[in-house]
Design an enzyme around this catalytic site. Structure first.
Site, short mmCIF file in Angstrom:
data_model
loop_
_atom_site.label_atom_id
_atom_site.label_comp_id
_atom_site.label_asym_id
_atom_site.label_seq_id
_atom_site.Cartn_x
_atom_site.Cartn_y
_atom_site.Cartn_z
N ASN A 10 9.91 32.72 -17.90
CA ASN A 10 8.77 32.41 -17.04
C ASN A 10 9.26 31.39 -16.02
OD1 ASN A 10 6.38 31.57 -15.88
ND2 ASN A 10 5.59 30.54 -17.72
N TRP A 11 9.49 31.87 -14.81
CA TRP A 11 10.08 30.99 -13.80
C TRP A 11 9.06 30.01 -13.21
CZ3 TRP A 11 13.64 34.66 -10.38
CH2 TRP A 11 14.65 35.20 -11.21
N LYS A 12 7.78 30.23 -13.50
CA LYS A 12 6.71 29.38 -12.95
C LYS A 12 6.84 29.33 -11.42
CE LYS A 12 6.51 27.11 -17.37
NZ LYS A 12 6.24 25.92 -18.18
N HIS A 96 -1.45 31.88 -19.48
CA HIS A 96 -0.54 30.76 -19.76
C HIS A 96 -1.35 29.46 -19.77
CE1 HIS A 96 2.59 27.77 -19.21
NE2 HIS A 96 3.41 28.66 -19.73
N GLU A 98 -0.83 26.66 -18.55
CA GLU A 98 -0.96 25.97 -17.25
C GLU A 98 -2.10 26.57 -16.43
OE1 GLU A 98 3.15 26.37 -16.13
OE2 GLU A 98 3.69 24.92 -17.68
N GLU A 168 2.43 29.41 -27.59
CA GLU A 168 3.02 28.26 -26.92
C GLU A 168 2.19 27.01 -27.18
OE1 GLU A 168 5.66 29.75 -23.47
OE2 GLU A 168 3.65 29.47 -22.70
N GLY A 174 7.70 22.20 -21.73
CA GLY A 174 8.34 21.34 -20.74
C GLY A 174 8.52 19.90 -21.19
N SER A 214 9.88 24.64 -24.87
CA SER A 214 11.19 23.98 -25.01
C SER A 214 12.16 24.78 -25.89
CB SER A 214 11.03 22.56 -25.55
OG SER A 214 10.26 21.78 -24.64
N GLY A 235 10.67 28.74 -20.29
CA GLY A 235 10.47 28.13 -18.98
C GLY A 235 11.79 27.58 -18.45
N GLY A 236 11.99 26.29 -18.65
CA GLY A 236 13.14 25.59 -18.08
C GLY A 236 14.48 26.27 -18.32
P1 PGA Z 1 9.43 25.50 -21.34
O1 PGA Z 1 8.18 26.38 -20.85
O2 PGA Z 1 10.42 26.42 -21.97
O3 PGA Z 1 9.95 24.84 -20.09
O4 PGA Z 1 8.90 24.50 -22.32
C1 PGA Z 1 7.72 27.46 -21.62
C2 PGA Z 1 6.53 28.10 -20.94
O5 PGA Z 1 5.66 27.38 -20.43
O6 PGA Z 1 6.40 29.36 -20.89
#
Ligand code: PGA
Length: 258
Positions: A10-12, A96, A98, A168, A174, A214, A235-236
């Site tokens: 997930n590149w956001k 998600h 967010e 999640e 994050g 994470s 994500g990251g």
């Molecule tokens: P993260 O994000 O791996 O940076 O914690 C995961 C996500 O929000 O899908």
């Protein structure tokens, strides 16, 4: 246990079209020949075209990060499922945390998006997860149950089997705080139990459940070695081809040790 591992990046709101293309070009040789996992990257809308083009003919699949439930009309700023399909998108992340936190997403709007995506032939990654406060007040299972019930309302068993659930925990996204493999497993077993109650044990056994929050190359193996963890939403660690490829390889190792 025939569930295939699925690792999705997930590149956001990261990566321009040029950057996304470069990442996929770098990733392709690193994952060439990998068949034990479904590999998905989910760039921002304006980066989708370049990434779809770059991923053509490879084992890298492409997803979007959101979709609107209406087919067309006066919905400024929104993108429909048919538009995504036309662009060559295969997967879509829905709900998600967010989006729930910053953009007013609710279980009801998640459900509308899931239905529209399925109707258009997209593969859905539906996100659920509890906040730290909810976990600390022992509400995790109740929160997840409500998110699953609401998000999947009116979805048939046949369609549900094709959905990927991403668990999640909001406190792990994050933050560098990963749920331990045991905590993630316990929670995801609870998710599968709820899916069994909503559908049947057999249907629940066929639904893939990812862990997200994470997840990195060095904890992927331990997480995916757990019975109810079928992959990850990343994500990251998905923003660099090398770390993402390593994570995929370690996730597969974890699955093979089950
Ligand atoms: P993260 O994000 O791996 O940076 O914690 C995961 C996500 O929000 O899908």
């Amino acid at each position: 246990m025939a569930r295939k591992v699925i690792i999705a990046g997930n590149w956001k709101m990261n990566k321009t079209a040029a950057e996304g293309k470069a990442l996929v070009e770098e990733l392709k040789p690193l994952v060439a020949g990998v068949t034990a996992a479904d590999i998905v990257v989910c760039p921002p809308f304006t980066t989708l075209g370049a990434v779809i083009e770059a991923a053509k003919g490879s084992n890298i699949k492409v997803g979007a990060q959101n979709v609107h439930w209406e087919k067309s009309g006066a919905f400024t700023g929104e993108i429909s499922a048919d538009m995504l399909v036309e662009a060559g998108v295969e997967y879509v992340i829905i709900g998600h945390s967010e989006r729930r936190q910053y953009f007013g997403e609710t279980d009801e709007t998640v459900n509308k998006r899931v239905k529209a995506a399925i109707a258009a032939g997209l593969k859905v990654i539906m996100c659920v997860g509890e906040t730290l406060e909810e976990r600390e007040s022992n509400k995790t299972q109740a929160v997840l149950d409500a998110q699953l019930e609401g998000g999947l309302a009116g979805i048939s068993a046949a369609d549900a089997e094709g959905i990927v659930i991403a668990y999640e925990p909001v406190w792990a996204i994050g933050t560098g705080k990963t749920a331990t493999p045991d905590v993630a497993e316990e929670t995801q077993a609870g998710i599968r139990a709820k899916l069994a109650a909503l559908y049947s044990k057999e249907v629940a056994e066929n639904i893939r459940i990812q862990y997200g929050g994470s997840m990195k190359a060095d904890n992927a193996e331990a997480l995916v070695s757990k019975k109810d963890i079928d992959g990850g939403l990343i994500g990251g660690a998905a923003l660099k081809a090398g770390s993402f490829a390593e994570l995929i390889a370690n996730g597969i190792k974890g699955a093979q040790s089950k």
